[in-house]
Design a protein around this motif. Structure first.
Motif, PDB file in Angstrom:
ATOM      1  N   GLY A  38      36.056  25.658  26.504  1.00 12.68           N
ATOM      2  CA  GLY A  38      35.735  25.422  25.101  1.00 12.68           C
ATOM      3  C   GLY A  38      36.436  24.246  24.473  1.00 12.68           C
ATOM      4  O   GLY A  38      36.405  24.083  23.249  1.00 12.68           O
ATOM      5  N   ILE A  39      37.070  23.375  25.281  1.00 16.54           N
ATOM      6  CA  ILE A  39      37.795  22.209  24.766  1.00 16.54           C
ATOM      7  C   ILE A  39      37.352  20.980  25.553  1.00 16.54           C
ATOM      8  O   ILE A  39      37.424  20.975  26.785  1.00 16.54           O
ATOM      9  CB  ILE A  39      39.323  22.402  24.888  1.00 16.54           C
ATOM     10  CG1 ILE A  39      39.761  23.650  24.115  1.00 16.54           C
ATOM     11  CG2 ILE A  39      40.064  21.167  24.383  1.00 16.54           C
ATOM     12  CD1 ILE A  39      41.227  24.005  24.298  1.00 16.54           C
ATOM     13  N   TYR A  40      36.886  19.947  24.826  1.00 16.25           N
ATOM     14  CA  TYR A  40      36.289  18.777  25.485  1.00 16.25           C
ATOM     15  C   TYR A  40      36.879  17.473  24.965  1.00 16.25           C
ATOM     16  O   TYR A  40      37.295  17.369  23.806  1.00 16.25           O
ATOM     17  CB  TYR A  40      34.771  18.768  25.251  1.00 16.25           C
ATOM     18  CG  TYR A  40      34.055  19.862  25.987  1.00 16.25           C
ATOM     19  CD1 TYR A  40      33.516  19.659  27.255  1.00 16.25           C
ATOM     20  CD2 TYR A  40      33.938  21.133  25.429  1.00 16.25           C
ATOM     21  CE1 TYR A  40      32.870  20.677  27.951  1.00 16.25           C
ATOM     22  CE2 TYR A  40      33.305  22.160  26.111  1.00 16.25           C
ATOM     23  CZ  TYR A  40      32.779  21.921  27.370  1.00 16.25           C
ATOM     24  OH  TYR A  40      32.149  22.937  28.058  1.00 16.25           O
ATOM     25  N   THR A  41      36.880  16.477  25.859  1.00 21.71           N
ATOM     26  CA  THR A  41      37.166  15.096  25.477  1.00 21.71           C
ATOM     27  C   THR A  41      35.832  14.395  25.219  1.00 21.71           C
ATOM     28  O   THR A  41      34.893  14.540  26.002  1.00 21.71           O
ATOM     29  CB  THR A  41      37.913  14.356  26.600  1.00 21.71           C
ATOM     30  OG1 THR A  41      39.213  14.933  26.747  1.00 21.71           O
ATOM     31  CG2 THR A  41      38.051  12.871  26.282  1.00 21.71           C
ATOM     32  N   TYR A  42      35.757  13.651  24.100  1.00 21.58           N
ATOM     33  CA  TYR A  42      34.570  12.846  23.809  1.00 21.58           C
ATOM     34  C   TYR A  42      34.765  11.471  24.435  1.00 21.58           C
ATOM     35  O   TYR A  42      35.695  10.744  24.062  1.00 21.58           O
ATOM     36  CB  TYR A  42      34.352  12.710  22.302  1.00 21.58           C
ATOM     37  CG  TYR A  42      34.076  14.020  21.604  1.00 21.58           C
ATOM     38  CD1 TYR A  42      32.781  14.501  21.472  1.00 21.58           C
ATOM     39  CD2 TYR A  42      35.117  14.778  21.083  1.00 21.58           C
ATOM     40  CE1 TYR A  42      32.523  15.704  20.829  1.00 21.58           C
ATOM     41  CE2 TYR A  42      34.870  15.987  20.441  1.00 21.58           C
ATOM     42  CZ  TYR A  42      33.569  16.440  20.316  1.00 21.58           C
ATOM     43  OH  TYR A  42      33.331  17.639  19.693  1.00 21.58           O
ATOM     44  N   LEU A  43      33.909  11.097  25.364  1.00 21.54           N
ATOM     45  CA  LEU A  43      33.963   9.776  25.981  1.00 21.54           C
ATOM     46  C   LEU A  43      33.249   8.768  25.075  1.00 21.54           C
ATOM     47  O   LEU A  43      32.631   9.160  24.067  1.00 21.54           O
ATOM     48  CB  LEU A  43      33.340   9.847  27.368  1.00 21.54           C
ATOM     49  CG  LEU A  43      34.000  10.864  28.333  1.00 21.54           C
ATOM     50  CD1 LEU A  43      33.398  10.758  29.715  1.00 21.54           C
ATOM     51  CD2 LEU A  43      35.498  10.677  28.379  1.00 21.54           C
ATOM     52  N   PRO A  44      33.297   7.466  25.386  1.00 22.59           N
ATOM     53  CA  PRO A  44      32.769   6.459  24.454  1.00 22.59           C
ATOM     54  C   PRO A  44      31.355   6.725  23.950  1.00 22.59           C
ATOM     55  O   PRO A  44      31.092   6.598  22.745  1.00 22.59           O
ATOM     56  CB  PRO A  44      32.857   5.168  25.259  1.00 22.59           C
ATOM     57  CG  PRO A  44      34.055   5.365  26.134  1.00 22.59           C
ATOM     58  CD  PRO A  44      34.007   6.821  26.524  1.00 22.59           C
ATOM     59  N   LEU A  45      30.419   7.094  24.829  1.00 23.69           N
ATOM     60  CA  LEU A  45      29.055   7.329  24.355  1.00 23.69           C
ATOM     61  C   LEU A  45      28.976   8.563  23.469  1.00 23.69           C
ATOM     62  O   LEU A  45      28.268   8.576  22.450  1.00 23.69           O
ATOM     63  CB  LEU A  45      28.106   7.490  25.550  1.00 23.69           C
ATOM     64  CG  LEU A  45      27.742   6.223  26.327  1.00 23.69           C
ATOM     65  CD1 LEU A  45      26.694   6.546  27.400  1.00 23.69           C
ATOM     66  CD2 LEU A  45      27.206   5.138  25.392  1.00 23.69           C
ATOM     67  N   GLY A  46      29.682   9.624  23.864  1.00 25.17           N
ATOM     68  CA  GLY A  46      29.676  10.832  23.060  1.00 25.17           C
ATOM     69  C   GLY A  46      30.296  10.617  21.698  1.00 25.17           C
ATOM     70  O   GLY A  46      29.783  11.076  20.675  1.00 25.17           O
ATOM     71  N   LEU A  47      31.412   9.886  21.662  1.00 22.60           N
ATOM     72  CA  LEU A  47      32.077   9.616  20.392  1.00 22.60           C
ATOM     73  C   LEU A  47      31.206   8.733  19.501  1.00 22.60           C
ATOM     74  O   LEU A  47      31.205   8.882  18.278  1.00 22.60           O
ATOM     75  CB  LEU A  47      33.430   8.943  20.646  1.00 22.60           C
ATOM     76  CG  LEU A  47      34.285   8.723  19.405  1.00 22.60           C
ATOM     77  CD1 LEU A  47      34.620  10.039  18.722  1.00 22.60           C
ATOM     78  CD2 LEU A  47      35.573   7.979  19.760  1.00 22.60           C
ATOM     79  N   ARG A  48      30.445   7.843  20.106  1.00 25.57           N
ATOM     80  CA  ARG A  48      29.541   6.977  19.329  1.00 25.57           C
ATOM     81  C   ARG A  48      28.517   7.820  18.569  1.00 25.57           C
ATOM     82  O   ARG A  48      28.241   7.579  17.393  1.00 25.57           O
ATOM     83  CB  ARG A  48      28.843   6.001  20.274  1.00 25.57           C
ATOM     84  CG  ARG A  48      27.865   5.041  19.595  1.00 25.57           C
ATOM     85  CD  ARG A  48      27.250   4.119  20.633  1.00 25.57           C
ATOM     86  NE  ARG A  48      26.206   3.289  20.074  1.00 25.57           N
ATOM     87  CZ  ARG A  48      26.389   2.121  19.472  1.00 25.57           C
ATOM     88  NH1 ARG A  48      27.629   1.655  19.360  1.00 25.57           N
ATOM     89  NH2 ARG A  48      25.381   1.419  19.002  1.00 25.57           N
ATOM     90  N   VAL A  49      27.969   8.825  19.250  1.00 23.53           N
ATOM     91  CA  VAL A  49      27.005   9.723  18.602  1.00 23.53           C
ATOM     92  C   VAL A  49      27.689  10.520  17.488  1.00 23.53           C
ATOM     93  O   VAL A  49      27.154  10.650  16.380  1.00 23.53           O
ATOM     94  CB  VAL A  49      26.373  10.679  19.636  1.00 23.53           C
ATOM     95  CG1 VAL A  49      25.497  11.708  18.948  1.00 23.53           C
ATOM     96  CG2 VAL A  49      25.561   9.895  20.659  1.00 23.53           C
ATOM     97  N   ILE A  50      28.885  11.053  17.778  1.00 21.03           N
ATOM     98  CA  ILE A  50      29.623  11.831  16.783  1.00 21.03           C
ATOM     99  C   ILE A  50      29.879  11.000  15.526  1.00 21.03           C
ATOM    100  O   ILE A  50      29.694  11.466  14.397  1.00 21.03           O
ATOM    101  CB  ILE A  50      30.966  12.328  17.377  1.00 21.03           C
ATOM    102  CG1 ILE A  50      30.728  13.343  18.496  1.00 21.03           C
ATOM    103  CG2 ILE A  50      31.859  12.919  16.293  1.00 21.03           C
ATOM    104  CD1 ILE A  50      30.052  14.615  18.060  1.00 21.03           C
TER     105      ILE A  50
END
Length: 487
Positions: A38-50
């Motif tokens: 239940g704990i994730y790191t946001y990588l560059p593409l994921g963080l861009r969407v966020i």
């Protein structure tokens, strides 16, 4: 930055841990990586969407007059003890002690912290209405985190809190946020529906969930196409028998005890006795705030524990164990019934009212009563709506049949009233100099959930389907940028 330099660790195969489309595709596309359950790191593409989802949220909440703040993720136990939620919230509240042995928690939500701020800084009616929001990390120690960003323990959430001088002002703040949410999710390109919902651990008088329609959704939504009524199945109001057969009532028969060797489940009993599930009444035993109660419900329906808690006015509700069932009924699980059940109050669902010639447990092993009739053979202490909605139930607004669709909750708005301002003494001075309680609302959006829900609605066999739009021709007369999207 060049794409060749970006960290985009794609995967060829489906991850074994991924159960739904958005979880699978976000891992395969290199958007997120798991650190712990239940704990994730946001990588560059994921963080861009966020960040794009956050930008849309900020733009619309600023338009609605909300002010952005940033509150700490850790808060002292003293604030939670004031509202009673330190104990009431349960094990989802992650508690810890600092080096001085003082109790703290990681905030799953921030009603206490914002109310403490406002009661210190807002003192006059001239400072109201006020609405504050933040986009902050939250932590809820979910017993079973799953589905990637859909149900994590650590997640990014936008939470907002409105403070008004009276009920009318609070309703107007609620309306503004409701409309802002509609715009946010429309700009994110989502197909969604606001539905009436239960207020849960947040509390308050009423609430609406914003549900993204998707077959993989965890939530069931009762929808009426005739009048646009929609409610979470936990909240949907049910007034009738719920699919009982039409026609004149049958003649009432004498009850009789019938052996049902080894037949415990609804399916086993109805197949053995050759009767439909609508003619079987289940007896389920619960312990509500330490007191045992028997719930009677039709065989084709399921008890809605949220409704049952409300009907009983209970804060704690658990189903009793097998040993307690046998002690109270004299029978193993599967054979409990209302006839002769003593010292246990009976609460019957509305669908049981008016039934005749039903099958109930015999309170003895391998035994059922056939052709039992409520009012003659057993008498419920009360009737209440304590079941979940099913397809074909009558709409409480127009009586047309409801249908059930699946949805993903991405936002929730609550009318809190004075629940927190009363307990924490959030007061202001009116025009006459008299102290009054502030009336509150609170409003949440799951940022990661919104991104994941967009993938649930926008994917194909090749992966995430990026929304496209025609870029307007640039000229001196037309230099307007295209409308922002999540992707």
């Amino acid at each position: 930055m060049r794409q060749s330099q970006l960290l985009i660790p794609t995967l060829r195969e489906d991850p074994g841990e991924a159960e739904i489309v958005s979880h699978r595709l976000m891992l395969r596309a290199g958007m997120i990586r798991k650190v712990a359950a239940g704990i994730y790191t946001y990588l560059p593409l994921g963080l861009r969407v966020i960040r794009k989802v956050e930008r849309i949220i900020r733009e619309e909440l600023n338009k609605a007059g909300a002010q952005e703040v940033l509150m700490p993720i850790a808060s002292p136990a003293e604030l939670w003890l004031e509202t009673g939620r330190w104990d009431f919230y349960g094990k989802e509240l992650f508690r810890f002690k600092d080096r001085h042995e003082r109790d703290f928690c990681l905030g799953p939500t921030h009603e206490e912290v914002i109310t403490d701020l406002v009661r210190r800084e807002v003192r006059s009616y001239r400072q109201l209405p006020a609405n504050f929001y933040q986009i902050q990390t939250k932590f809820r120690d979910e017993i079973r985190p799953r589905f990637g960003l859909m149900r994590g323990r650590e997640f990014i959430m936008k939470d907002a809190y409105s403070f008004d001088a009276d009920e009318a002002g609070a309703k107007e703040s609620y309306r503004k946020m409701y409309e802002a949410y509609k715009t946010v999710f429309s700009r994110c390109g989502l197909t969604f529906r606001p539905v009436e919902a239960d207020t849960g651990l947040i509390g308050g008088t009423s609430s609406h969930e914003f549900m993204v329609l998707a077959d993989t959704g965890e939530e069931g939504i009762a929808v009426c196409d005739a009048c646009d009524y929609a409610a979470n199945v936990e909240r949907a109001e049910l007034v009738g028998a719920g699919g009982a057969s039409a026609g004149p009532p049958p003649a009432i028969k004498e009850k009789r005890r019938v052996p049902t060797p080894g037949k415990k489940t609804v399916e086993e009993v109805t197949a053995f006795l050759k009767v439909p599930a609508t003619r079987l009444v289940k007896t389920l035993l619960y312990r509500a705030d330490g007191k045992t109660v028997a719930v009677l419900i039709r065989g084709d329906h399921e008890v809605n524990e949220i409704k049952l808690k409300k009907a009983l006015g209970a804060t704690d509700l658990v189903m009793v164990d097998a040993a307690t069932v046998e002690k109270l009924t004299g029978a193993p699980v599967g054979f409990a019934g209302p006839i002769g059940l003593k010292e246990v109050p009976l609460i019957a669902d509305l669908s049981v009212r008016g039934l005749v010639n039903v099958v109930v447990g015999g309170n003895a092993a391998d035994t059922h009563w056939v052709d039992a009739t409520p009012g003659r053979d057993f008498t419920p202490d009360r009737y209440a709506d304590v079941r979940s909605a099913v397809v074909g139930d009558a709409c409480p607004r127009c009586t047309k049949p409801l249908r059930i669709v699946r949805g993903i909750e991405v936002g929730h708005v609550f009318m809190l009233g004075t629940k927190y301002s009363e307990k924490m003494k959030a007061l202001y001075l009116d025009k006459q100099g008299q102290e009054r309680m502030m009336v509150m609302g609170c409003y949440g959006i799951g940022v990661g959930r919104t991104a994941a829900a967009a993938i649930e609605q926008n994917h194909d066999a090749k992966g995430v389907r990026v929304r496209s739009w025609k870029r307007p021709l640039r000229s001196r007369r037309n230099s307007k940028k295209p409308e922002s999207r999540c992707w």
